[in-house]
Design an enzyme around this catalytic site. Structure first.
Site, short mmCIF file in Angstrom:
data_model
loop_
_atom_site.label_atom_id
_atom_site.label_comp_id
_atom_site.label_asym_id
_atom_site.label_seq_id
_atom_site.Cartn_x
_atom_site.Cartn_y
_atom_site.Cartn_z
N ARG A 178 -0.75 3.49 -8.08
CA ARG A 178 -0.93 3.02 -9.44
C ARG A 178 -0.49 1.55 -9.54
O ARG A 178 -1.18 0.70 -10.10
CB ARG A 178 -0.10 3.88 -10.38
N HIS A 195 -1.43 -10.00 8.64
CA HIS A 195 -0.78 -8.95 7.86
C HIS A 195 -1.78 -7.93 7.33
O HIS A 195 -1.51 -7.23 6.36
CB HIS A 195 0.02 -9.55 6.71
#
Ligand SMILES: [Zn+2]
Length: 272
Positions: free
Chosen positions: A74, A129
């Site tokens: 969320r 990353h």
């Protein structure tokens, strides 16, 4: 934008010198950080005005994701996958994609997870990353490549996304049911070994390093430009601020934003 001289932090002489070095380089290593995406409207994480001043970095802890995938998702959806706030590549990303097509770049390594180099047309990008433009199954390791807008549309319907019911409109039938995670490096996770190896190889082989918009504080990524310098390569840095790289590596510092720096350099290069 030309001819502003020292007023904006990059003199014409410095730019010319940098452009000559880029034009003459045989193995150019480009290293980008959050600063290159700033002008795409993407918030930076660290430092003054950065995201972590108003948000808890804990939402990107892998342990929290594992224990509460729906709650984590969320927050992650709000951060990265709201259809109305998805960033677009800017002119700085596009210059680097053009340089790749012209054969000027041997290696492009980014610390950014925003996927904007790929979106701008760069084909060979080492995403040190990882990238939010991919999902990976935490159980079986299956990867789901999608654009951020496709993921935004999917997670608006299904949270958390699961292997076997993704993408929502046409799920793969043989998925394992595991929770899908954005394929970038969360806090508490290691650097993917493939990206690490490719980045190191690019830095080791380089004769010139162009740093764009990286503060030089996130390791091990920030150690890469020093490898180029150690091997006798020159450093060019585009950043409006003095960074850890400016202090430790020297070289040519063009104290301007990424878009201005790269577009001015591109204009000075002999066409290929
Ligand atoms: Zn799976």
């Amino acid at each position: 934008m030309m001819g502003k001289g020292g007023l904006d932090g990059a003199t014409d002489a410095e730019l010319l010198r940098a452009a000559r070095l880029i034009g003459d380089s045989r193995r150019l290593f480009v290293f980008t950080g959050a600063g290159i995406s700033k002008e795409s409207g993407l918030p930076v994480f660290r430092g003054e005005g950065g995201l972590w001043e108003r948000m808890d970095p804990g939402i990107l802890e892998i342990s929290r994701f594992t224990s509460d995938p729906e709650g984590s998702w969320r927050a992650i959806r709000g951060l990265f996958y709201e259809a109305s706030t998805l960033p677009e590549p800017n002119a700085a990303h596009r210059v680097l994609a053009k340089w790749e097509a012209e054969g000027r770049i041997a290696s492009l390594v980014t610390q950014n997870i925003d996927g904007l180099h790929r979106a701008a047309g760069s084909r060979r990008v080492v995403e040190f990353h990882g990238s939010l433009a991919d999902l990976v199954c935490g159980r079986c390791g299956r990867r789901f490549r999608a654009s951020p807008s496709e993921i935004a549309a999917g997670v608006a319907l299904q949270l958390p996304p699961r292997c076997g019911s993704w993408p929502p409109e046409a799920p793969v039938a043989d998925g394992c049911g595991g929770v899908l995670k954005p394929d970038f490096v969360f806090f508490g996770e290691g650097i993917p070994s493939e990206a690490y190896g490719a980045a190191l190889a690019g830095a080791e082989a380089a004769d010139l390093c162009l740093i764009v918009g990286s503060a030089g504080v996130v390791y091990p990524a920030a150690g890469l430009p020093a490898i180029v310098k150690k091997n006798g390569g020159t450093i060019i840095e585009i950043d409006p601020s003095v960074t850890e790289f400016t202090k430790s590596l020297g070289g040519i510092h063009l104290a301007v934003g990424a878009v201005e720096g790269l577009t001015r350099l591109d204009a000075l290069l002999t066409p290929r």
